[in-house]
Design an enzyme around this catalytic site. Structure first.
Site, PDB file in Angstrom:
ATOM      1  N   ASP A 110       0.840  -1.196   0.000  1.00  0.00           N
ATOM      2  CA  ASP A 110       0.000   0.000   0.000  1.00  0.00           C
ATOM      3  C   ASP A 110       0.875   1.245   0.000  1.00  0.00           C
ATOM      4  O   ASP A 110       1.808   1.352   0.804  1.00  0.00           O
ATOM      5  CB  ASP A 110      -0.909   0.021   1.235  1.00  0.00           C
ATOM      6  N   ASP A 144      -0.101   4.868   0.334  1.00  0.00           N
ATOM      7  CA  ASP A 144      -1.013   5.977   0.572  1.00  0.00           C
ATOM      8  C   ASP A 144      -0.220   7.254   0.804  1.00  0.00           C
ATOM      9  O   ASP A 144       0.866   7.240   1.405  1.00  0.00           O
ATOM     10  CB  ASP A 144      -1.906   5.697   1.782  1.00  0.00           C
ATOM     11  N   ASP A 197      -5.600   6.206  13.244  1.00  0.00           N
ATOM     12  CA  ASP A 197      -6.098   5.254  14.230  1.00  0.00           C
ATOM     13  C   ASP A 197      -5.016   4.704  15.152  1.00  0.00           C
ATOM     14  O   ASP A 197      -5.062   4.889  16.370  1.00  0.00           O
ATOM     15  CB  ASP A 197      -6.858   4.113  13.537  1.00  0.00           C
TER      16      ASP A 197
END
Length: 445
Positions: A49, A51, A135
């Site tokens: 990933d 991002d 988070d």
């Protein structure tokens, strides 16, 4: 952390992600690789990933990239599309209490439910605020291609070293903002071989019911990440430990806890075998379909419902099956919205379990030619391994049938037909005596 203090390198970052980072910087904006990509490189895992976080707004990002599309209403995001490769770019998030008057007046900017869940969240801020809004600490890591530094705002590097999954901020508040974080905590713990910290784990069971508020379509996305990523079995056990699994598969959880002990054990073993099989295929780069695992999860609830309808109604076996199918799938759709493209192969796998048992005449060849035969056969193999007896014999028959010559297949089908015929008892009906014969018959003294 300067370049000589970490292992993150541009050589591990995809070319498309680097293009986006450099163009944003050239356009006068801040741009950082953030989250899982940075975390995985620090752990020595090949990142998948990439991002990106920036101080450019979604509209400003779109102005820089012709291949950009803006998505999301809850979280406004920019997707930069390079064929099948999509680089996700998010604007730095800000705090709700720091939003300016103009943002507060705009109902489309921010909205929370009565439970504290964020329904809409498009308040923008600085990189510091963005880090606090993320988070877990291990995901609040930012890498700059401008100076090759890593910026750690929440102690994520220390938690990586301690192998701890820890929420940023008050755990209960963060779970209420987005209950899916409970599922993410489990997923990161199994994926990264880490432990959920005690303060992060403590509110999970009391707040688990908040998952009922998550849209079923989003829950399907979480199902894929949990069960079709090579860690299905580990996630299954941890989800049940934290009492989260029942919000994904309520019917399955009910069957595992309230059914007959023997049925319970058989159902549990079958599901775990299917998950282990899926994990092995994924980890050896073999193709898998979510339909197969979903069919395995719901097979025993479906079978029980079919049997119940046969006992309590006058429905034909076929009608009982489709009535049970409708009931089980309707119940499941309330939790996880299974797309139609997966519902159809699930139904084929289930129907084939009956077709594979009927091998007389041309039926065996019709089942063999079915487009989903292989999936149905693999499903039967798993059932045979768990159920044994006739199911195991049937699975072996089909294994031998596939390897046999055409002539041998014909003999196998004839032997099945002959065995069926020999089990049928043909009774010759007695001709009833007429009344005249009854009258002329001698009476016993």
């Amino acid at each position: 952390m300067s370049r000589d203090q970490h292992t993150v390198s541009r050589k591990f970052i995809s070319d498309n992600a680097l293009k986006v980072l450099y163009r944003l910087q050239k356009g006068g904006y801040e741009a950082y690789l953030v989250g899982g990509g940075v975390r995985d490189m620090l752990l020595g895992i090949e990142p998948k990933d990439f991002d990106i976080a920036t101080n450019a707004t979604p509209e400003q990002i779109k102005a820089l990239f012709r291949n950009c599309r803006l998505i999301g209403r809850r979280f406004r995001l920019a997707h930069i599309v390079f064929g099948r490769d999509i680089i996700e770019v998010a604007t730095f998030r800000g705090h709700h209490d720091s939003a300016n008057d103009k943002q507060k007046e705009c109902k489309k900017t921010s909205k929370q439910s009565a439970d504290g869940m964020l329904l809409r969240d498009n308040i923008y801020g600085s990189i510091d605020e963005d880090a606090e809004r993320r988070d877990f600490t291990i995901n609040a890591l930012y890498y700059s291609v401008k100076n090759f530094n890593i910026y750690d705002f929440a102690g994520g590097v220390a938690d990586i070293e301690q192998r701890a999954i820890r929420l940023i901020g008050d755990p209960e508040t963060r779970y209420r903002e987005d209950p899916v974080r409970m599922l993410r905590a489990v997923r990161f713990a199994t994926k990264l071989d880490m432990n959920i910290s005690s303060e992060t784990a403590e509110p999970i069971k009391p707040l688990a019911s908040l998952l009922n508020n998550i849209p079923p379509a989003r829950m399907f996305e979480e199902f894929l990440k949990l069960f079709v990523s090579g860690k299905a079995l580990a996630n299954f056990h941890m989800l049940r430990d934290y009492e989260l699994f029942k919000y994904l598969f309520p019917t399955v959880e009910q069957g595992l806890t309230t059914a007959d002990a023997d049925d319970n054990e058989q159902m549990s073993r079958f599901i775990q075998l299917a998950m282990n099989n899926t994990d092995e295929r994924i980890n050896t780069n073999q193709r898998v379909t979510p339909a197969f695992l979903l069919a395995a999860f719901l097979w025993y609830p479906l079978s029980r419902q079919v049997n119940q309808l046969k006992q309590t109604t006058q429905l034909t076996p076929q009608d009982a099956f489709f009535a049970a199918l409708h009931e089980v799938m309707s119940e499941q759709q309330r939790s996880i919205a299974v797309p139609k493209r997966f519902q159809a192969p699930m139904k084929d796998i289930w129907i084939l379990q009956d077709k594979l048992a009927r091998r007389e005449g041309k039926r065996a060849y019709k089942a063999f030619e079915h487009p989903k035969f292989r999936a149905g056969y693999d499903f039967l193999l798993l059932r045979g391994e768990i159920e044994g007896g006739e199911t195991a014999e049937l699975a072996k028959w089909w294994t031998d049938f596939q390897a046999a010559t055409h002539e041998a297949q014909q003999m196998m089908v004839k032997s099945v037909s002959g065995a069926r015929s020999s089990r049928r008892t043909v009774r010759k009906r007695r001709k009833p005596r007429s009344n005249a014969n009854k009258a002329s018959a001698p009476k016993a003294d």
